[in-house]
Structure formats: structure tokens, C-alpha cells
Write a protein that holds these residues in place. Structure first.
Motif, PDB file in Angstrom:
ATOM      1  N   PHE A   1       0.825  -1.203   0.000  1.00 13.55           N
ATOM      2  CA  PHE A   1       0.000   0.000   0.000  1.00 13.55           C
ATOM      3  C   PHE A   1       0.865   1.262   0.000  1.00 13.55           C
ATOM      4  O   PHE A   1       0.568   2.238  -0.697  1.00 13.55           O
ATOM      5  N   TYR A   2       1.957   1.245   0.765  1.00 14.11           N
ATOM      6  CA  TYR A   2       2.829   2.423   0.833  1.00 14.11           C
ATOM      7  C   TYR A   2       3.426   2.750  -0.528  1.00 14.11           C
ATOM      8  O   TYR A   2       3.428   3.919  -0.957  1.00 14.11           O
ATOM      9  N   LEU A   3       3.948   1.756  -1.215  1.00 16.91           N
ATOM     10  CA  LEU A   3       4.570   1.999  -2.520  1.00 16.91           C
ATOM     11  C   LEU A   3       3.543   2.507  -3.528  1.00 16.91           C
ATOM     12  O   LEU A   3       3.868   3.332  -4.392  1.00 16.91           O
ATOM     13  N   LEU A   4       2.306   2.027  -3.431  1.00 18.58           N
ATOM     14  CA  LEU A   4       1.242   2.526  -4.301  1.00 18.58           C
ATOM     15  C   LEU A   4       1.022   4.019  -4.078  1.00 18.58           C
ATOM     16  O   LEU A   4       1.016   4.819  -5.026  1.00 18.58           O
ATOM     17  N   LEU A   5       0.874   4.427  -2.802  1.00 19.24           N
ATOM     18  CA  LEU A   5       0.603   5.834  -2.483  1.00 19.24           C
ATOM     19  C   LEU A   5       1.812   6.730  -2.763  1.00 19.24           C
ATOM     20  O   LEU A   5       1.659   7.879  -3.169  1.00 19.24           O
ATOM     21  N   ALA A   6       3.010   6.196  -2.530  1.00 21.59           N
ATOM     22  CA  ALA A   6       4.224   6.996  -2.704  1.00 21.59           C
ATOM     23  C   ALA A   6       4.537   7.245  -4.181  1.00 21.59           C
ATOM     24  O   ALA A   6       5.182   8.243  -4.524  1.00 21.59           O
TER      25      ALA A   6
END
Length: 641
Positions: free
Chosen positions: A483-488
Motif C-alpha cells: 500500500f505504501y509503494l502505491l501511495l508513494a
């Protein structure tokens, strides 16, 4: 199976079962004389409510109503078990059970002490009919105590007993500990395991657990049994890999120097072989400069930008297939990524050794030059002494000189930290083997660790686990691992793109101040620095505090104040300590080379090729320790500013 089942508080199917709970309460609420599976289903519903797992649509009134009903059902369940479970009816009752409820059946019998009404013959009848049921019974300590002799006698003849023993005592996967009767002696257990090894085709996973078993109060194995397991493991592995049941892939490292190459280093894969070529002129100039840091930190990347050792094993680098293999709790995690790093670093040393030998030089000057560099930090450090072997002696003799010299060097540095003085006479007063975990840093709050018992553990799961599924949305389904890599990496993700089942968790993250929805209804990270700190904590399990700029350290300070993180002032991180222990001793792991004891106690088998690899392995550890000491002294200066 449509029935309600309770698995755990982290189970993804809980929402489905909670929705079913209301319907089942309505269906069974007015019935009398419920059959055994209905009673166990109500018990499973009770477990959800006992763990305070509710639907978002339930208000306080609804929750109280359901809990009140549950208490009534529980009274009826207790009454039913206390009256219908006895020596005569046990077998017939058990035979009616849905498979999924067998564990809860024994759980209630244990909890209500109904076992007091059951005879040994009745229990034995169940076990003879359903021998694998012993695993569920062993989960209940009071039942095991009450039927100690009966269960022991059954286990001595049960073909799965060895696997059950190893699963609870040696495997790292301990979902629920099994309880074995005290009447089952260590001699009984070793005989069970030896009989298992005598089988024609025992499970290779469990044979490996025996090979690397570490003695515990509950299970102690002789060296003869471990050797038997080692030979069985080798034999079974050869049969397996020579059969048509498996397709093997060859992997390896090809390392070289190239005169005309423009780049410092070029990496490429070909037929699963990692090919690494270095610019010869650059490598030669670094050797001539005798700069250990530029060679092993900048070029070979033995340590990263935080001064952390990169060669350690990381669970995050395991493939899905590797992660499902059974391992002993006493094994160091060895995956393909670790093997590649291990091989590459040894070949890098071998390459340097070859280049140095051509010029009749050795590693000694590299290490001496680095010690001189370190000594610039303080006049007292000019006393640092490290004995290096002559290149003319055998590799095994080199190790016998390097091993105590390394421990002496680390102890000298500890004296400097503790007393601002290196007193060799004081150093000679102790002959205890070094404890890497006890080595202090010259810096306060050098490392920051996450406290996974707090909310940060849940955040790690939601943002960084590939299992949380919050990242799996259109049109990026397979593009990002979490999820973090998606948002970042994606600026404009509409909140509507997320599935309805994801939104409650995302709304919670918004309420807690980690995310926000902007004017265009795009989901965004609210505090990018904080989330990046979380990312680095999750990636390595630790952060080197003074390697980060002030605004990042401020976020770490806040996390420490909130008790989400805690500091430590040690020379090595926890994972670095386990890496060193894996190679040098058997303090933590049973599958390591045990190099220190192997050579200092003369337990090595003479072999020129293996001795050279062991020497390079020891030399690698020396270099890593020197890099860690240098980093420690640099950070000490940084912390003063």
C-alpha cells in the motif's frame, strides 16, 4: 461449510462469519436439545464476541443484545456437555462432529473438566478410530495430565508422533503449543525420532529439523542421532533431486575485471547466473590506495548508507515458496537472496586476494591502513592492535590467528568506550568468549527499533505487507507490492477506486492522521517523512538514528516518546549479531559453520579448498567489524555537533 468458525482475531474471513452470526442466532435461538455441531457453532460465535470482534453496523445496544444471548447459549452448552459427555457416549458423540469443530470439542471438555467423567478405554477407542485426533488432544493440558499413561502408550506406537514432537519443540511455526505427558521421557522421545529416521521415506522437512535440533529441557538428542539425521537428509535429498519429480535450476556468480569497461561495475543476469564485472583500473587504484572503506562500503556494498551490514538474511527477501518451507526455530534463515549475497561477497574477496597475490601483497596492509585511519579519531585509539597472519602459512593456521585477534580488537574498542583507555593488562584478565550482543556503541541512541506490540505493528501490516491487499486496486493490481509503494508512487488515486471492504481500514488511517483525502477526492499520505521512517523501520527492522537528517530524527523522537519505538546503544544491530553468531558459534543457531570453535578446537576436516573459503569468510567478518567501528566513531562525532 456454512457454519460459523472462529480462527483468530487476524482472520480475513471474520467479517463473513460475523454477518452469519445474526442469522444463526435467529435460526437456533428458540430450539431446544440442539445437536452437538449446533452447540459448537454457538460456542464459536461466543469466541468472536469474547474477543470483541464486531461489525461496524452494530451499535452498543446490538452488541449487548448479542452478548446476552451468548451467555444464555453458553449456559445451555455447559449443561449439555456436563450431562451427555460420559464414558459410554464419548465415541458416538465424537463420531457426529464436523471435522472443523473437533478442536473446539476437546477445548470445551478441557475447559469444563468433563474429562473427569471419561475413562481411559473411552479415550483410547476414539484414538484408535481417529489416530490423528491426538494432535487436538495434545493442545489441552489438563486432558493430557489426566490421561498421561494412556497418551504416552499411544504416542509410542503412533507413526506421526515424531513429527508432532518436532513441530512443537523445534519448528519456528508455533501456532499452538502441544502438551506432551510427563511420563513420556527423553529416552522415549529419542527412540521415537530414531524410529522415524529408520522409515524408508520420512518427511524431508522433519529430518532437517532433527539435524538442526537444539537441546531444550523438553527434547535432548545425542550427536549420534543428529548425525543419523544428517546422513538421512543427504540421502533423501539426492534421491529427490535425481528423480523426475523436480526441475532444478542452476544459479551462480561469475565475477571478473575488464580493462576497457567505463562503468565502475556492471551487473547482468544470464541463464540464472549473476555476472559481475569491475573496472580494472578503478579496482587497482583502490587497492593501491589501500582504502578499505571505498572498497567494501562504496564499491562492494558490504554496508549500506546507514552503515548497516547488507549481507544479513532478511525474511522480506524470501520468495513465497521459500517462506512456506518448515524451518527449525534454531536455524538461521537462508534463502536464495542470502546465498547470492554470501557467494558474491566471498568471490569479491577471492578476486582481491588473486590481484594482491599477483603483486606479492596481502590484506594485512589494507587492515593496518584502516586501523591507522580509525586512530585519527582519538590518540588512545593508536593503541589498537590486530595480529595478522603471514601469507605463507596455511589458511587454517591463518584462521587460528585471526579468530582471537578479532575478539581482542573488539574488546580493545570496548575498553576505549568504557574507560577512554585501552589497558592491555586489564584486557588480559578475562578469557571469556566475546558476546556480540553485549558490545556497546560510542553513541547514545545509535539504533532505533520498532515496538511491534504497539499500533506500529498494525501500521506495518497495512502499509507494507503484500497480504493486506489495500494496494490491490484497479488499474495497479500487480504493479506494487504494498500500500505504501502505491501511495508513494501514484499521485492521483481516487478514493472511489478502493473496494468497499477496504474503506473501513483506510478511514481508520485517515482518522489517525496518516492519510487524507484532498479537494479532488484523491487519497494522499499526510506526513511523508513519518511514513518514510516507518518504511525504513520495516525494511531493515532498525534505523541508524544519526545517519538521518534532523527532521527525520524529530519524527523518531516522537515515536520514542509515544513508546512506538525504543533506542539502543550497541555496536551491532540485533540482526547483525545473529549474522555473526551464525558464522562463528552455536550460541543461537545449529545450522551455521561454527568457524570459531571449528578451528580453535581443531574440529575442522583438513581440506585446502574449504579452508580457503573459511579463511575468506573470517576475513569478511573482520572487515565488517572494522567498517562498523569506523561508522561508530564517525557517528560519535556527528552526535557531538
Amino acid at each position: 461449510m456454512r457454519r460459523i468458525q472462529f480462527f483468530s482475531t487476524q482472520d480475513f474471513a471474520s467479517g463473513h462469519h460475523l454477518k452469519e452470526l445474526e442469522n444463526r442466532f435467529a435460526e437456533m435461538g428458540g430450539k431446544e436439545n440442539l445437536e452437538i455441531n449446533d452447540q459448537l457453532e454457538l460456542y464459536n460465535a461466543k469466541l468472536y464476541l469474547d474477543h470483541e470482534m464486531y461489525l461496524n453496523t452494530w451499535d452498543e445496544k446490538k452488541i449487548k443484545e448479542l452478548k446476552d444471548k451468548t451467555e444464555i447459549y453458553w449456559k445451555n452448552i455447559k449443561k449439555a456437555f456436563l450431562t451427555i459427555v460420559n464414558s459410554e457416549s464419548l465415541f458416538n458423540l465424537f463420531d457426529q462432529l464436523d471435522f472443523h469443530y473437533r478442536n473446539h470439542f476437546w477445548e470445551i471438555i478441557d475447559q469444563l473438566k468433563v474429562y473427569k467423567a471419561i475413562s481411559n478405554d473411552a479415550l483410547l477407542k476414539v484414538l484408535e478410530s481417529k489416530p490423528k485426533e491426538i494432535k487436538n488432544i495434545l493442545k489441552q493440558p489438563r486432558i493430557v495430565t489426566a490421561f498421561s499413561t494412556t497418551i504416552r502408550d499411544f504416542l509410542l506406537t503412533h507413526p506421526d508422533c515424531a513429527e508432532l514432537l518436532l513441530e512443537t519443540e523445534q519448528s519456528e511455526d508455533k501456532k499452538q503449543k502441544l502438551n506432551f505427558p510427563k511420563s513420556l521421557t527423553n529416552g522415549d522421545k529419542e527412540k521415537i525420532i530414531c524410529d522415524y529416521l529408520d522409515l524408508e521415506k520420512p518427511n524431508l522437512n522433519f529430518v532437517s529439523l532433527i539435524e538442526f535440533a537444539k537441546d531444550s529441557p523438553e527434547l535432548k538428542l545425542s550427536d549420534k542421532t543428529r548425525l543419523k539425521a544428517k546422513r538421512k537428509h543427504k540421502k533423501l535429498s539426492e534421491i529427490f533431486f535425481n528423480s523426475n519429480l523436480v526441475t532444478t535450476q542452476v544459479y551462480g556468480i561469475d565475477i571478473s575485471t575488464v580493462e576497457e569497461q567505463e562503468k565502475e561495475v556492471v551487473y547482468r543476469y544470464e541463464d540464472n547466473i549473476l555476472q559481475v564485472s569491475y573496472n580494472y583500473s578503478l579496482l587497482k587504484s583502490l587497492l593501491d590506495a589501500e582504502d578499505l572503506s571505498m572498497l567494501f562500503h562504496d564499491l562492494f556494498h558490504f554496508t549500506d548508507e546507514q552503515g548497516l551490514i547488507t549481507l544479513i538474511s532478511k525474511k522480506s527477501e524470501s520468495s513465497t515458496l521459500e517462506s512456506i518451507f518448515m524451518r527449525s526455530q534454531n536455524e538461521y534463515h537462508i534463502n536464495m537472496a542470502f546465498r547470492r549475497k554470501d557467494m558474491l561477497s566471498l568471490y569479491q574477496l577471492f578476486l582481491l586476494q588473486t590481484l594482491l597475490e599477483k603483486e606479492h601483497r596481502s590484506f594485512s596492509k589494507l587492515i593496518d591502513k584502516h586501523l591507522s585511519k580509525i586512530s585519527n579519531a582519538d590518540d588512545e585509539l593508536k593503541k589498537l592492535h590486530f595480529d595478522l597472519p603471514s601469507e605463507k602459512i596455511k589458511d587454517e593456521e591463518k584462521i587460528r590467528i585471526i579468530a582471537p585477534s578479532l575478539e581482542s580488537l573488539l574488546n580493545q574498542y570496548q575498553l576505549f568506550i568504557n574507560d577512554d583507555e585501552i589497558d592491555f593488562e586489564l584486557l588480559s584478565m578475562s578469557s571469556k568468549p566475546i558476546s556480540f550482543s553485549g558490545l556497546k556503541s560510542n553513541v547514545q541512541s545509535k539504533y532505533i527499533y520498532p515496538n511491534l506490540e504497539t499500533e506500529i505493528g498494525d501500521l506495518f501490516y497495512l502499509f507494507f505487507s503484500d497480504q493486506s491487499m489495500l494496494h490491490y486496486i484497479k488499474p495497479y493490481e500487480d504493479e506494487y507490492d504494498n500500500f505504501y509503494l502505491l501511495l508513494a508512487n501514484e499521485d492521483n488515486i481516487p478514493f472511489e477506486n478502493f473496494e468497499d471492504y477496504m474503506k473501513p481500514q483506510i478511514n481508520k488511517l485517515i482518522e489517525e492522521g496518516h492519510l487524507y483525502i484532498d479537494d479532488q477526492n484523491f487519497l494522499k499520505i499526510k506526513n511523508e517523512i513519518k511514513l518514510f521512517v516507518f518504511y525504513k523501520l520495516h525494511e531493515n527492522g532498525v534505523i541508524s538514528y544519526w545517519h538521518f537528517p534532523p527532521q527525520f530524527r524529530k519524527e523518531l523522537d516522537n515515536l520514542i516518546n509515544d513508546e512506538w519505538c525504543y533506542p539502543a546503544s550497541t555496536l551491532f544491530t540485533k540482526s547483525e549479531v545473529t549474522y555473526l553468531n551464525y558464522y562463528l558459534n552455536k550460541k543461537e543457531f545449529t545450522n551455521g559453520p561454527d568457524l570459531r570453535n571449528k578451528y580453535l578446537h581443531g574440529a575442522n576436516i583438513p581440506n585446502d579448498e574449504s579452508s580457503n573459503m573459511d579463511y575468506l569468510t573470517y576475513l569478511r567478518i573482520v572487515i565488517l567489524c572494522l567498517l562498523k567501528i569506523e561508522d561508530d566513531l564517525i557517528l560519535a562525532e556527528e552526535a557531538k555537533q
